[in-house]
Design a protein around this motif. Structure first.
Motif, short mmCIF file in Angstrom:
data_model
loop_
_atom_site.label_atom_id
_atom_site.label_comp_id
_atom_site.label_asym_id
_atom_site.label_seq_id
_atom_site.Cartn_x
_atom_site.Cartn_y
_atom_site.Cartn_z
N THR A 193 0.86 -1.18 0.00
CA THR A 193 0.00 0.00 0.00
C THR A 193 0.90 1.23 0.00
OG1 THR A 193 -0.13 0.04 2.42
CG2 THR A 193 -1.83 -1.19 1.26
N SER A 195 -3.24 4.86 -1.51
CA SER A 195 -3.75 3.99 -2.58
C SER A 195 -4.97 3.22 -2.08
CB SER A 195 -2.66 3.01 -3.02
OG SER A 195 -2.25 2.18 -1.95
N ALA A 218 0.22 7.10 -6.62
CA ALA A 218 0.12 6.16 -5.49
C ALA A 218 -0.62 4.90 -5.91
CB ALA A 218 -0.58 6.83 -4.31
N GLN A 219 -1.72 5.06 -6.63
CA GLN A 219 -2.48 3.91 -7.07
C GLN A 219 -1.69 3.08 -8.08
OE1 GLN A 219 -5.37 3.13 -5.71
NE2 GLN A 219 -5.62 1.26 -6.91
N ALA A 271 0.90 0.91 -6.34
CA ALA A 271 0.28 -0.23 -5.68
C ALA A 271 -0.17 -1.28 -6.70
CB ALA A 271 -0.90 0.23 -4.83
N GLU A 272 -0.70 -0.82 -7.84
CA GLU A 272 -1.17 -1.76 -8.87
C GLU A 272 -0.02 -2.58 -9.42
OE1 GLU A 272 -4.15 -2.34 -9.51
OE2 GLU A 272 -5.43 -0.57 -9.49
#
Length: 348
Positions: free
Chosen positions: A211, A229, A269-270, A273-274
């Motif tokens: 995360t 995220s 941020a997302q 994490a992805e």
């Protein structure tokens, strides 16, 4: 030949370079007039039945001659990389004034259309157009390095897809392809329908999911805004994602980005994490003849016969093709975010 979604695809060709006859009295003919020379463009086509498939469209980077230990015996080995090598030759300092990330990608790829490289760009779900009075996106890398950096911001991938016809390729910039019709199924422990040479190995990487959280300053108000995220936005391939099952044990990473707005910070941020979400990996080897086709990376494939925890759809991360006289093997690496099939039946 090795294809992967994370690095440049590579190939190696081995030729018989033995010297025989009066024309080879002074030197091997493959060094005198061979079309497989350094910087030559090579297209590899594999045909199953009546359907040709372009395996590789690339550039030769290294040629090595190995003399044999007996008269007339020698081998010539040519090694090369896919067409993304063309984008990685020159570092440049460029300002992309007023261009958002997907528009920058199109602008960078435009000069390569003359070499048969066609762009396929998927815009990210969030847009953060740069206003020239606030910030100017700059490039201080090769074109490939810049496109890869832009892709990583959104959890995207950037790579070259050979074909569909010889001398043309597609540069894909977008999310990993986790939707659509899966490829021919990989069959395990199914008697005469088994098409693997040995049972694949399934492993769990508990350190993969993360995360991402941090703080970013709103350029309009000057206030610090927390950024974190959220759950994965990718289409799920597993019924039990490890990021949910072991949420309390996930590694936490700080968002260390500056010079962007709130929308861009959340997207980065997302995206980080992805990129780390696939915690279950399957490695194995296919018998090309029994499989009856070419397994390609950067897409989906069905797997059956391994039990509910590992059956279902997988993302193909890497495929290594080995072709020889009378044989064709495909070593593969599959990945997804957890255990359990999300589909009742895997298409054969």
């Amino acid at each position: 030949m090795t294809e992967t979604d994370g690095e440049r695809s590579v190939f190696t060709l081995t030729f018989d370079a033995g010297r025989a006859g009066p024309l080879a009295a002074l030197d091997t003919r493959l060094l005198q007039d061979s079309p497989v020379a350094v910087n030559a463009r090579v297209v590899l086509v594999l045909t199953f039945g009546a359907l040709p498939a372009v395996l590789m469209d690339g550039i030769v980077t290294t040629v090595a001659l190995t003399p044999g230990d007996r008269p007339g015996q020698a081998t010539l080995t040519a090694t090369g990389e896919d067409l993304s090598l063309l984008l990685d030759r020159e570092e440049r300092d460029v300002e992309h004034v007023g261009l958002d990330d997907p528009v920058q990608v199109l602008a960078v790829l435009a000069p390569y259309a003359a070499r048969g490289l066609v762009p396929l760009v998927v815009p990210p779900p969030s847009a953060d157009p740069p206003l020239p009075i606030e910030r100017v996106p700059t490039q201080h890398d090769t074109d490939l390095g810049h496109l890869t950096m832009l892709a990583e911001r959104h959890g995207y991938v950037a790579y070259v897809i050979p074909g569909p016809v010889p001398a043309t390729s597609t540069f894909y910039w977008g999310p990993p392809v986790r939707v659509g019709v899966p490829q021919r199924a990989v069959s395990v422990d199914l008697g005469p329908e088994t098409n693997v040479t040995a049972p694949p190995q399934f492993r769990i990487d508990a350190l993969a999911p993360v995360t991402v959280e941090g703080m970013v300053q709103d350029p309009l108000t000057g206030r610090a805004v927390p950024v974190r995220s959220g759950p994965s936005l990718r289409p799920p391939l597993a019924a039990r994602p490890l990021s949910v099952e072991y949420a309390a044990e996930l590694r936490r990473r700080r968002l260390r980005q500056s010079g962007t707005g709130i929308v861009g910070a959340f997207a980065r941020a997302q995206g980080q994490a992805e990129r780390s979400g696939d915690a279950v990996v399957a490695d194995g080897e296919l018998d090309g003849a029994r499989y009856g086709g070419v397994l390609r990376p950067r897409g989906l494939v069905g797997l059956r016969g391994a039990g509910w925890s590992h059956d279902g759809l997988w993302y193909v991360r890497e495929v290594e093709h080995e072709l020889s006289t009378g044989g064709y093997r495909q070593r593969f690496s599959l990945a997804r975010e957890g255990h359990g099939s999300t589909v009742p039946v895997v298409p054969v």
